[in-house]
Design a protein around this motif. Sequence first.
Motif, mmCIF file in Angstrom:
data_model
loop_
_atom_site.group_PDB
_atom_site.id
_atom_site.type_symbol
_atom_site.label_atom_id
_atom_site.label_comp_id
_atom_site.label_asym_id
_atom_site.label_seq_id
_atom_site.Cartn_x
_atom_site.Cartn_y
_atom_site.Cartn_z
ATOM 1 N N ASN A 108 -36.966 -48.962 68.728
ATOM 2 C CA ASN A 108 -38.375 -48.603 68.580
ATOM 3 C C ASN A 108 -39.019 -49.437 67.479
ATOM 4 O O ASN A 108 -40.147 -49.893 67.606
ATOM 5 C CB ASN A 108 -38.523 -47.118 68.240
ATOM 6 C CG ASN A 108 -37.970 -46.215 69.321
ATOM 7 O OD1 ASN A 108 -38.169 -46.470 70.505
ATOM 8 N ND2 ASN A 108 -37.273 -45.168 68.921
ATOM 9 N N ASN A 109 -38.308 -49.548 66.398
ATOM 10 C CA ASN A 109 -38.768 -50.358 65.284
ATOM 11 C C ASN A 109 -37.572 -50.727 64.423
ATOM 12 O O ASN A 109 -36.452 -50.234 64.648
ATOM 13 C CB ASN A 109 -39.831 -49.623 64.450
ATOM 14 C CG ASN A 109 -39.313 -48.311 63.858
ATOM 15 O OD1 ASN A 109 -38.369 -48.310 63.082
ATOM 16 N ND2 ASN A 109 -39.934 -47.201 64.233
ATOM 17 N N ARG A 166 -42.611 -53.008 64.028
ATOM 18 C CA ARG A 166 -42.459 -52.404 65.331
ATOM 19 C C ARG A 166 -41.878 -53.399 66.322
ATOM 20 O O ARG A 166 -41.951 -54.609 66.136
ATOM 21 C CB ARG A 166 -43.811 -51.879 65.819
ATOM 22 C CG ARG A 166 -44.365 -50.778 64.941
ATOM 23 C CD ARG A 166 -45.704 -50.302 65.418
ATOM 24 N NE ARG A 166 -45.608 -49.624 66.707
ATOM 25 C CZ ARG A 166 -46.574 -48.898 67.226
ATOM 26 N NH1 ARG A 166 -47.708 -48.773 66.585
ATOM 27 N NH2 ARG A 166 -46.421 -48.311 68.398
ATOM 28 N N ASP A 185 -34.339 -48.069 64.564
ATOM 29 C CA ASP A 185 -34.698 -46.713 64.954
ATOM 30 C C ASP A 185 -34.413 -46.538 66.440
ATOM 31 O O ASP A 185 -35.088 -47.126 67.279
ATOM 32 C CB ASP A 185 -36.175 -46.460 64.636
ATOM 33 C CG ASP A 185 -36.630 -45.072 65.058
ATOM 34 O OD1 ASP A 185 -37.845 -44.833 65.012
ATOM 35 O OD2 ASP A 185 -35.773 -44.246 65.444
ATOM 36 N N GLU A 186 -33.409 -45.736 66.730
ATOM 37 C CA GLU A 186 -33.064 -45.453 68.125
ATOM 38 C C GLU A 186 -33.389 -44.003 68.453
ATOM 39 O O GLU A 186 -32.805 -43.414 69.342
ATOM 40 C CB GLU A 186 -31.571 -45.680 68.350
ATOM 41 C CG GLU A 186 -31.084 -47.075 68.014
ATOM 42 C CD GLU A 186 -29.583 -47.188 68.090
ATOM 43 O OE1 GLU A 186 -28.928 -46.231 68.544
ATOM 44 O OE2 GLU A 186 -29.057 -48.220 67.670
ATOM 45 N N GLY A 187 -34.309 -43.421 67.695
ATOM 46 C CA GLY A 187 -34.490 -41.988 67.716
ATOM 47 C C GLY A 187 -35.021 -41.412 69.010
ATOM 48 O O GLY A 187 -35.548 -42.099 69.867
ATOM 49 N N ILE A 188 -34.882 -40.114 69.107
ATOM 50 C CA ILE A 188 -35.427 -39.335 70.207
ATOM 51 C C ILE A 188 -36.629 -38.579 69.688
ATOM 52 O O ILE A 188 -36.904 -38.594 68.490
ATOM 53 C CB ILE A 188 -34.378 -38.360 70.760
ATOM 54 C CG1 ILE A 188 -33.889 -37.427 69.635
ATOM 55 C CG2 ILE A 188 -33.202 -39.112 71.365
ATOM 56 C CD1 ILE A 188 -32.959 -36.355 70.104
ATOM 57 N N GLN A 207 -36.160 -39.378 63.908
ATOM 58 C CA GLN A 207 -35.696 -40.757 63.925
ATOM 59 C C GLN A 207 -34.177 -40.757 63.897
ATOM 60 O O GLN A 207 -33.565 -39.902 63.273
ATOM 61 C CB GLN A 207 -36.168 -41.491 62.683
ATOM 62 C CG GLN A 207 -37.606 -41.852 62.650
ATOM 63 C CD GLN A 207 -37.897 -42.758 61.468
ATOM 64 O OE1 GLN A 207 -37.345 -42.602 60.399
ATOM 65 N NE2 GLN A 207 -38.772 -43.724 61.666
#
Lengths: 113, 119
Positions: free
Chosen positions: A30-31, A50, A92-95, A99
Amino acid sequence: SQQGEEDPQALSIQEGENATMNCSYKTSINNLQWYRQNSGRGLVHLILIRSNEREKHSGRLRVTLDTSKKSSSLLITASRAADTASYFCATDEGIQGAQKLVFGQGTRLTINP
Amino acid sequence: DTAVSQTPKYLVTQMGNDKSIKCEQNLGHDTMYWYKQDSKKFLKIMFSYNNKELIINETVPNRFSPKSPDKAHLNLHINSLELGDSAVYFCASSQEVLAGGPASTDTQYFGPGTRLTVL
């Protein structure tokens, strides 16, 4: 699993010189963020780029992102003794809701007066 | 007026004991995290809570149990401590409720860390 690989692991330069640190990662993001950690302290956020950005500046910091190569670089210009610290990239691989930052192993930067 | 605080700063204990680390943030953030930093400075996420709800639970032994009594606090309880648990544990928080999605531009604020030494 560890996402980022940072290069170099340690860097020692003279005050006033520029410092460049590189980070590579493996999955889509994501970023990408850079953090600084002074010895014995917590991490401090420096800059976020980003996934659709290629370059970003903040004061003496310049960050680039190449998503095709899955790599980023952090440039610190006109280094100062106070820049001595470890620098970490984090993707950032967050859901939704949180994050999930995955950190590289860091670059230890030493600025010699 | 510390933003993210942790107690204690240092914790030395014997193998097999149970201990807790407390974390509080006064930033009004919705999301809190626990990280473990090993001796090689490798930092890895353990847990994340959003408004008291567990969102992220990485592959962590179930001897580790996070507890969030309210969104400003996220404590970490560790049972039956082992030598390999020795590390620095960092708490962090972030604002954005929608954090984690493609539009996320949120950043995390870290506490000063708790150095845990298991003898």
